[in-house]
Design a protein around this motif. Structure first.
Motif, PDB file in Angstrom:
ATOM      1  N   GLY A  54       0.863  -1.178   0.000  1.00  0.00           N
ATOM      2  CA  GLY A  54       0.000   0.000   0.000  1.00  0.00           C
ATOM      3  C   GLY A  54       0.899   1.226   0.000  1.00  0.00           C
ATOM      4  O   GLY A  54       1.599   1.471   0.975  1.00  0.00           O
ATOM      5  N   ILE A  55       0.929   1.972  -1.100  1.00  0.00           N
ATOM      6  CA  ILE A  55       1.846   3.114  -1.165  1.00  0.00           C
ATOM      7  C   ILE A  55       1.226   4.366  -0.572  1.00  0.00           C
ATOM      8  O   ILE A  55       1.892   5.374  -0.377  1.00  0.00           O
ATOM      9  CB  ILE A  55       2.339   3.411  -2.602  1.00  0.00           C
ATOM     10  N   GLY A  56      -0.069   4.320  -0.271  1.00  0.00           N
ATOM     11  CA  GLY A  56      -0.699   5.451   0.413  1.00  0.00           C
ATOM     12  C   GLY A  56      -1.283   6.475  -0.531  1.00  0.00           C
ATOM     13  O   GLY A  56      -0.973   6.499  -1.716  1.00  0.00           O
ATOM     14  N   GLY A  57      -2.114   7.337   0.031  1.00  0.00           N
ATOM     15  CA  GLY A  57      -2.847   8.286  -0.788  1.00  0.00           C
ATOM     16  C   GLY A  57      -2.388   9.729  -0.653  1.00  0.00           C
ATOM     17  O   GLY A  57      -3.075  10.634  -1.092  1.00  0.00           O
ATOM     18  N   ASP A  58      -1.256   9.982  -0.034  1.00  0.00           N
ATOM     19  CA  ASP A  58      -0.821  11.368   0.158  1.00  0.00           C
ATOM     20  C   ASP A  58      -0.148  11.934  -1.090  1.00  0.00           C
ATOM     21  O   ASP A  58       0.433  11.192  -1.875  1.00  0.00           O
ATOM     22  CB  ASP A  58       0.131  11.463   1.354  1.00  0.00           C
ATOM     23  N   PRO A  59      -0.199  13.276  -1.249  1.00  0.00           N
ATOM     24  CA  PRO A  59       0.402  13.880  -2.439  1.00  0.00           C
ATOM     25  C   PRO A  59       1.920  13.726  -2.505  1.00  0.00           C
ATOM     26  O   PRO A  59       2.472  13.625  -3.592  1.00  0.00           O
ATOM     27  CB  PRO A  59       0.013  15.357  -2.360  1.00  0.00           C
ATOM     28  N   VAL A  60       2.582  13.737  -1.360  1.00  0.00           N
ATOM     29  CA  VAL A  60       4.034  13.507  -1.369  1.00  0.00           C
ATOM     30  C   VAL A  60       4.292  12.256  -0.543  1.00  0.00           C
ATOM     31  O   VAL A  60       3.937  12.198   0.626  1.00  0.00           O
ATOM     32  CB  VAL A  60       4.806  14.710  -0.800  1.00  0.00           C
ATOM     33  N   GLN A  61       4.869  11.268  -1.188  1.00  0.00           N
ATOM     34  CA  GLN A  61       4.998   9.974  -0.530  1.00  0.00           C
ATOM     35  C   GLN A  61       6.343   9.338  -0.857  1.00  0.00           C
ATOM     36  O   GLN A  61       7.115   9.864  -1.656  1.00  0.00           O
ATOM     37  CB  GLN A  61       3.851   9.064  -0.984  1.00  0.00           C
ATOM     38  N   GLY A  62       6.581   8.186  -0.248  1.00  0.00           N
ATOM     39  CA  GLY A  62       7.802   7.445  -0.508  1.00  0.00           C
ATOM     40  C   GLY A  62       7.731   6.768  -1.863  1.00  0.00           C
ATOM     41  O   GLY A  62       7.690   7.423  -2.896  1.00  0.00           O
ATOM     42  N   MET A  63       7.696   5.430  -1.871  1.00  0.00           N
ATOM     43  CA  MET A  63       7.656   4.706  -3.146  1.00  0.00           C
ATOM     44  C   MET A  63       6.410   5.093  -3.935  1.00  0.00           C
ATOM     45  O   MET A  63       5.337   5.272  -3.377  1.00  0.00           O
ATOM     46  CB  MET A  63       7.582   3.197  -2.894  1.00  0.00           C
ATOM     47  N   ASN A  64       6.570   5.170  -5.262  1.00  0.00           N
ATOM     48  CA  ASN A  64       5.409   5.379  -6.113  1.00  0.00           C
ATOM     49  C   ASN A  64       5.153   4.096  -6.901  1.00  0.00           C
ATOM     50  O   ASN A  64       5.843   3.087  -6.713  1.00  0.00           O
ATOM     51  CB  ASN A  64       5.609   6.595  -7.019  1.00  0.00           C
ATOM     52  N   PHE A  65       4.161   4.130  -7.777  1.00  0.00           N
ATOM     53  CA  PHE A  65       3.818   2.929  -8.541  1.00  0.00           C
ATOM     54  C   PHE A  65       5.029   2.377  -9.293  1.00  0.00           C
ATOM     55  O   PHE A  65       5.291   1.181  -9.273  1.00  0.00           O
ATOM     56  CB  PHE A  65       2.704   3.238  -9.554  1.00  0.00           C
ATOM     57  N   VAL A  66       5.754   3.276  -9.957  1.00  0.00           N
ATOM     58  CA  VAL A  66       6.870   2.817 -10.788  1.00  0.00           C
ATOM     59  C   VAL A  66       7.916   2.105  -9.934  1.00  0.00           C
ATOM     60  O   VAL A  66       8.417   1.036 -10.310  1.00  0.00           O
ATOM     61  CB  VAL A  66       7.489   4.002 -11.567  1.00  0.00           C
ATOM     62  N   ASP A  67       8.230   2.667  -8.770  1.00  0.00           N
ATOM     63  CA  ASP A  67       9.220   2.035  -7.889  1.00  0.00           C
ATOM     64  C   ASP A  67       8.811   0.602  -7.546  1.00  0.00           C
ATOM     65  O   ASP A  67       9.637  -0.311  -7.540  1.00  0.00           O
ATOM     66  CB  ASP A  67       9.355   2.824  -6.579  1.00  0.00           C
ATOM     67  N   VAL A  68       7.534   0.422  -7.238  1.00  0.00           N
ATOM     68  CA  VAL A  68       7.057  -0.903  -6.830  1.00  0.00           C
ATOM     69  C   VAL A  68       6.971  -1.834  -8.043  1.00  0.00           C
ATOM     70  O   VAL A  68       7.347  -3.011  -7.964  1.00  0.00           O
ATOM     71  CB  VAL A  68       5.694  -0.811  -6.106  1.00  0.00           C
ATOM     72  N   LEU A  69       6.518  -1.303  -9.172  1.00  0.00           N
ATOM     73  CA  LEU A  69       6.433  -2.129 -10.388  1.00  0.00           C
ATOM     74  C   LEU A  69       7.809  -2.668 -10.767  1.00  0.00           C
ATOM     75  O   LEU A  69       7.948  -3.821 -11.165  1.00  0.00           O
ATOM     76  CB  LEU A  69       5.844  -1.315 -11.551  1.00  0.00           C
TER      77      LEU A  69
END
Lengths: 386, 314
Positions: free
Chosen positions: B182-197
């Protein structure tokens, strides 16, 4: 939290950002005499509403005489405003701001926004002010200048100069401009803003630099360290929305007929989408949060039912840590308390779902259960049409 | 194999002695998670849930060998907690806390960027997220453990309960998961989709990916570009918020649609163009994935047949 123009200008004043002379804010019910007009005019009467494009909708009027000013104030208070940004809803003008009208020679656009991808505040500026930045981004993207702001150091002097040169600011206004650019960047960080916008920042016919409008949006998550903002009235939320917020329920009123109660924001959004796919439309977005105890569920039902458009209620709960049997108990007790007069469809899934469904079945409450979100949405749509 | 977490992960829980931290730590322990330390300044030297509590993360790393942080600290102090973990040498930081001011996260990202340049990079997941689970091995978060099943589908999502819904549908179809992030719903966050993909693409044990996005921002569009350019494994996508009114905040701060960017339509178009299977009706996620993966040769890419077999074993 979105601030009205005059609230934004109050803050601008403390940052020494130049604005026009102001003669007061008049609210519905106020005596018009509270406005003490000064100077030779002309004056401008501006509707204090949270939307762009109010000028085109009749929310900004320039008056040549004091009598004309009074007429505009009277006409504007209570007026309904619909613009391209209000998405069909009419905003009622409850307050107007009266100030010296500005005669611009040039209009510049400048704002600070949060750049999500770069994770920095970003100055967005354009020599072509006055029009909406979205419009400009679409038609002339090459005219938009961007400049990142370091949260720790603020906008640096050389960055402010670069901006001024890029915008072709006349030498006469150069220092005022760099000061404004640095000030809005500082204000953005100081107030935990997500947007600070001056549109337009005008250079007047008599050569002054003036912030004609002020738009400030701040981060709700940071309100705990801004007691002054926390104390301000919330102009954006409706009464129901405010009531919901006070007890930790996230509610947004919509136009449809199916009241929705869901746990989790993402699932709540997906529930609205599913209702639409099933041929209906939701009356609200409502996230009861992770707790969802009897009290919250009761309150959520009461809030949903305040909307007279609601013809059926759809409850979609994915019991994670919150167990379905506890939720079912909550729904049973809540519905007994408030006597529902519209059909209720409940979809429970997750931890202890069997026990939860059994509780609902044996509770004697008139409701329909569903095994999937899709089934629940279809049942709710059908119930709302009957 | 899996990503980010496995049975060797040693967790330090920040805020373990608080109500939330305590409750969820207990559930993580019951799932079989290896929590080696709790962090609560002022309570160092005590034990909670029969686990040693430390005043600082440095001590937890030095004395208990913690390598992963799970953060339940309240919003005003959460950013500091993330940085404490990063400076102490923790490698994977999972921030559950909801409601951290966005500028705090801007400062955190800046700091983490600097650590990266110094060769001390860390992986941050969240904040405002349900956490990460590698079914059957380690659960670091607030998701209900039992809905998961060990298997080969990677899931990455911006939303909590929406993820549970997708996981549950997969499990009901007998399709297990490698890791759920779960990468979370905040505008500034750690990992994004690409990082996890990227991690899923490289993970031997993941054969397909389910991606759950929502309106706002451009993370889904970025993911679409990555899927098109690099992903060989099939991707299934759902994007919530098709009917959300523009300009309003729907729970997640990230889910604000302004102008034409970040709309539902732009995200769906980008993902479809990239070759992802876009599921329009959330309730059909499980069966769509099952139908594609269980029918050899039906998948988008060559690996489809292989995927199907492994997917079946679940």
């Amino acid at each position: 939290m979105k601030l009205l123009e005059y609230e934004g200008k109050d803050i601008f004043e403390t940052y020494k950002i130049p604005i026009q002379a102001r003669f007061g804010v008049v609210r519905i019910g106020d005596s018009i005499e509270s406005v003490k007009l000064d100077g030779p005019g002309p004056w401008v009467v501006k509707a204090q509403v949270l939307t762009g494009g109010r000028g085109k909708a009749g929310g900004v009027k320039i008056a040549r005489t004091k009598e004309e000013t009074h007429t505009y104030i009277n006409n504007m208070l209570g007026m309904k405003i619909i613009t391209h940004q209000t998405h069909g809803t009419a905003l009622t003008v409850e307050e107007v701001l009266v100030e010296t009208a500005c005669v611009p020679e040039r209009e510049i656009y400048i704002s600070v926004v949060l750049d999500r991808k770069e994770a920095v505040p970003m100055i967005i500026a354009s020599a072509e002010g006055g029009m909406s930045i979205e419009e400009l981004a679409r038609t002339k993207p090459e005219c938009i200048i961007k400049m990142p702001v370091d949260v720790n150091t603020g906008l640096l002097d050389f960055q402010a100069r670069e901006l001024a040169f890029a915008l072709k600011i006349p030498w006469h206004n150069f220092r005022d401009f760099t000061a404004v650019a640095k000030s809005i960047a500082k204000l953005f960080v100081d107030y935990d803003a997500s947007l600070v916008e001056i549109n337009p920042l005008a250079i007047t016919k008599d050569g002054r630099l003036v912030a004609v409008d002020a738009k400030i949006v701040t981060d709700d998550n940071a309100l705990f360290r801004h007691k002054d903002l926390e104390a301000k009235p919330d102009h954006e939320s409706s009464e129901i929305e405010k009531e919901a917020k006070a007890i930790g329920i996230n509610y947004i009123g919509l136009d449809g007929t199916i009241g929705c109660m869901v746990n989790g924001a993402g699932l709540a959004m997906a529930t609205l989408d599913t209702v639409k796919l099933a041929g209906g439309s939701a009356a609200n977005f409502l996230d009861v949060g992770g707790g969802a105890n009897v009290e919250q569920i009761t309150k959520a039902f009461q809030i949903i039912l305040k909307d007279s458009k609601v013809k059926a209620i759809l409850v979609n709960i994915f019991g994670g840590i919150m167990k379905c049997d506890n939720i079912a108990q909550g729904i049973a007790e809540a519905t007994k308390k408030i006597k529902l007069h519209v059909p209720l469809v409940v979809r429970l899934e997750g931890t202890n779902v069997k026990e939860g469904k059994a509780i609902l079945k044996n509770s004697g409450i008139k409701l329909e259960q569903a095994d999937s979100l899709w089934e629940a949405a279809q049942k709710a749509v059908k119930a709302a049409k009957n | 194999m899996s990503i980010l977490l496995n049975k060797r992960s040693k967790l330090a829980v920040h805020g373990m002695t608080g109500a939330q931290g305590s409750f969820h730590s207990q559930l993580c322990l019951e799932y079989g998670c290896n929590i080696v330390a709790g962090i609560t300044p002022g309570k160092g030297g005590t034990r909670h849930l029969n686990i040693p509590v430390f005043n600082t993360v440095k001590e937890a790393v030095r004395e208990a060998g913690a390598d992963t942080s799970l953060i339940f600290v309240p919003p005003p102090f959460a950013a500091d907690s993330i940085l404490e973990a990063a400076e102490a040498g923790i490698k994977v930081i999972i921030a559950i806390t909801e409601g951290i001011p966005v500028l705090d996260m801007v400062r955190v990202k800046k700091h983490l960027g600097r650590l990266e340049l110094e060769g001390r990079g860390v992986t941050l997941i969240g904040p405002n997220c349900p956490g990460v689970i590698t079914p059957g091995e380690c659960k670091a978060g607030i998701m209900p453990g039992y809905i998961h099943k060990k298997g080969h589908i990677g899931i990455v999502s911006r939303s909590g309960t929406l993820t549970y819904e997708a996981v549950w549908q997969l499990t009901s179809q007998d399709l297990g998961q490698s890791t759920v992030v779960g990468i979370g719903g905040d505008p500034v966050q750690g990992m994004n989709f690409v990082d996890v993909l990227k991690l899923f693409e490289a993970d031997k044990d993941t054969t397909a990916v389910v991606m759950i996005g929502e309106i706002g921002g451009s993370a889904e569009e970025d993911a679409a570009r990555f899927i098109k350019a690099r992903m060989t494994k099939p991707v299934f996508a759902f994007v919530a918020g098709k009917t959300a009114p523009p300009g309003r905040r729907m729970g997640h701060a990230g889910a604000i649609v302004e102008g034409a960017s970040g709309t539902h339509a732009s995200k769906i178009a980008a993902l479809e163009k990239a070759g992802a299977t876009v599921v329009e009706n959330l309730s059909h996620m499980g069966e769509t994935v099952a139908a594609k993966l269980k029918a050899p040769g039906q998948s988008r890419k060559k690996q489809g047949g292989e995927t199907a077999k492994r997917g079946n074993k679940g």
